[in-house]
Design a protein around this motif. Structure first.
Motif, PDB file in Angstrom:
ATOM      1  N   ASN A  99       0.815  -1.214   0.000  1.00  0.00           N
ATOM      2  CA  ASN A  99       0.000   0.000   0.000  1.00  0.00           C
ATOM      3  C   ASN A  99       0.847   1.261   0.000  1.00  0.00           C
ATOM      4  O   ASN A  99       0.478   2.246  -0.633  1.00  0.00           O
ATOM      5  CB  ASN A  99      -0.972  -0.027   1.179  1.00  0.00           C
ATOM      6  CG  ASN A  99      -2.126  -0.960   0.922  1.00  0.00           C
ATOM      7  OD1 ASN A  99      -2.962  -0.692   0.079  1.00  0.00           O
ATOM      8  ND2 ASN A  99      -2.157  -2.086   1.623  1.00  0.00           N
ATOM      9  N   LYS A 100       1.981   1.239   0.682  1.00  0.00           N
ATOM     10  CA  LYS A 100       2.890   2.390   0.659  1.00  0.00           C
ATOM     11  C   LYS A 100       3.359   2.660  -0.771  1.00  0.00           C
ATOM     12  O   LYS A 100       3.334   3.799  -1.244  1.00  0.00           O
ATOM     13  CB  LYS A 100       4.102   2.132   1.558  1.00  0.00           C
ATOM     14  CG  LYS A 100       5.137   3.260   1.510  1.00  0.00           C
ATOM     15  CD  LYS A 100       6.482   2.825   2.041  1.00  0.00           C
ATOM     16  CE  LYS A 100       7.128   1.935   1.026  1.00  0.00           C
ATOM     17  NZ  LYS A 100       8.539   1.848   0.985  1.00  0.00           N
ATOM     18  N   ASN A 101       3.747   1.609  -1.475  1.00  0.00           N
ATOM     19  CA  ASN A 101       4.225   1.769  -2.851  1.00  0.00           C
ATOM     20  C   ASN A 101       3.106   2.212  -3.786  1.00  0.00           C
ATOM     21  O   ASN A 101       3.333   3.023  -4.686  1.00  0.00           O
ATOM     22  CB  ASN A 101       4.848   0.464  -3.341  1.00  0.00           C
ATOM     23  CG  ASN A 101       6.098   0.124  -2.575  1.00  0.00           C
ATOM     24  OD1 ASN A 101       6.778   0.996  -2.041  1.00  0.00           O
ATOM     25  ND2 ASN A 101       6.410  -1.154  -2.489  1.00  0.00           N
ATOM     26  N   ILE A 102       1.912   1.696  -3.570  1.00  0.00           N
ATOM     27  CA  ILE A 102       0.760   2.121  -4.371  1.00  0.00           C
ATOM     28  C   ILE A 102       0.487   3.601  -4.145  1.00  0.00           C
ATOM     29  O   ILE A 102       0.249   4.359  -5.095  1.00  0.00           O
ATOM     30  CB  ILE A 102      -0.485   1.276  -4.022  1.00  0.00           C
ATOM     31  CG1 ILE A 102      -0.323  -0.136  -4.569  1.00  0.00           C
ATOM     32  CG2 ILE A 102      -1.762   1.927  -4.540  1.00  0.00           C
ATOM     33  CD1 ILE A 102      -1.384  -1.107  -4.086  1.00  0.00           C
ATOM     34  N   ILE A 103       0.531   4.036  -2.900  1.00  0.00           N
ATOM     35  CA  ILE A 103       0.222   5.433  -2.580  1.00  0.00           C
ATOM     36  C   ILE A 103       1.291   6.380  -3.127  1.00  0.00           C
ATOM     37  O   ILE A 103       0.969   7.411  -3.725  1.00  0.00           O
ATOM     38  CB  ILE A 103       0.012   5.609  -1.065  1.00  0.00           C
ATOM     39  CG1 ILE A 103      -1.297   4.926  -0.665  1.00  0.00           C
ATOM     40  CG2 ILE A 103       0.002   7.079  -0.669  1.00  0.00           C
ATOM     41  CD1 ILE A 103      -1.507   4.774   0.822  1.00  0.00           C
ATOM     42  N   ILE A 104       2.560   6.033  -2.970  1.00  0.00           N
ATOM     43  CA  ILE A 104       3.629   6.900  -3.484  1.00  0.00           C
ATOM     44  C   ILE A 104       3.530   7.047  -4.997  1.00  0.00           C
ATOM     45  O   ILE A 104       3.540   8.160  -5.537  1.00  0.00           O
ATOM     46  CB  ILE A 104       5.022   6.366  -3.083  1.00  0.00           C
ATOM     47  CG1 ILE A 104       5.249   6.544  -1.590  1.00  0.00           C
ATOM     48  CG2 ILE A 104       6.129   7.072  -3.876  1.00  0.00           C
ATOM     49  CD1 ILE A 104       6.497   5.838  -1.064  1.00  0.00           C
ATOM     50  N   SER A 105       3.425   5.928  -5.699  1.00  0.00           N
ATOM     51  CA  SER A 105       3.338   6.002  -7.158  1.00  0.00           C
ATOM     52  C   SER A 105       2.009   6.628  -7.585  1.00  0.00           C
ATOM     53  O   SER A 105       1.959   7.361  -8.573  1.00  0.00           O
ATOM     54  CB  SER A 105       3.542   4.623  -7.784  1.00  0.00           C
ATOM     55  OG  SER A 105       2.667   3.682  -7.236  1.00  0.00           O
ATOM     56  N   GLY A 106       0.966   6.384  -6.817  1.00  0.00           N
ATOM     57  CA  GLY A 106      -0.337   6.959  -7.135  1.00  0.00           C
ATOM     58  C   GLY A 106      -0.387   8.464  -6.985  1.00  0.00           C
ATOM     59  O   GLY A 106      -1.029   9.151  -7.781  1.00  0.00           O
ATOM     60  N   VAL A 107       0.286   8.980  -5.974  1.00  0.00           N
ATOM     61  CA  VAL A 107       0.291  10.441  -5.769  1.00  0.00           C
ATOM     62  C   VAL A 107       0.966  11.139  -6.949  1.00  0.00           C
ATOM     63  O   VAL A 107       0.456  12.150  -7.467  1.00  0.00           O
ATOM     64  CB  VAL A 107       0.981  10.811  -4.434  1.00  0.00           C
ATOM     65  CG1 VAL A 107       1.311  12.282  -4.359  1.00  0.00           C
ATOM     66  CG2 VAL A 107       0.099  10.401  -3.263  1.00  0.00           C
TER      67      VAL A 107
END
Length: 158
Positions: free
Chosen positions: A19-27
């Motif tokens: 989820n951290k990686n999803i959020i960083i790339s998503g932002v």
């Protein structure tokens, strides 16, 4: 209490990192989509193409960045600690699971994003607002879908 936090983190470490990686790339994808939507609206008022271009831009940023971040956090999972060789079975297994997880989640995201942005572009005057609102709503659906499907396919169990 500190022990509880540590045990929670250890138990759900893989999901937290995912989820951290999803959020960083998503932002980063989120802001790039909004910028591109705003710039595109200055040259063309076709709301459907604006929605497609924003979605394409978001994927162009999101996917490579997510793959890099995920690999960086999990590279130790794909090497045998004793011999130091690549564990091809683990890699192949995770690729299949990720394909299943992301196929479902990305369909949810793309459908929500395209529909919402198209509709919002028809009723709002600011394209970047339509892009941002549609992305936030689509991300909520996406995060639910990806976590549920990751659990269903046992992505982090061996």
């Amino acid at each position: 209490m500190n022990n509880n936090k540590r045990s929670f983190y250890e138990r759900y470490r893989s999901y937290i990192l995912l989820n951290k990686n999803i959020i960083i790339s998503g932002v980063l994808a989120f802001f790039s989509g909004a910028i591109i939507t705003q710039l595109y609206s200055q040259y063309n008022n076709n709301h459907f193409f604006s929605s497609v271009i924003a979605l394409t831009t978001e994927y162009a940023i999101y996917i490579p960045l997510f793959v890099y971040l995920y690999y960086r956090d999990n590279r130790s999972r794909y090497f045998d600690p004793v011999s130091g060789t690549k564990d091809s079975l683990a890699i192949r297994s995770d690729i299949k699971k990720f394909f299943a997880v992301f196929s479902i989640s990305e369909l949810v995201y793309a459908a929500a994003k395209l529909f919402l942005q198209y509709e919002l572009l028809r009723v709002t005057e600011e394209p970047y607002q339509a892009s941002m609102i549609s992305s936030l709503v689509a991300w909520a659906f996406y995060l639910m879908a990806i976590n549920v499907t990751a659990k269903m396919v046992k992505l982090f169990r061996r």
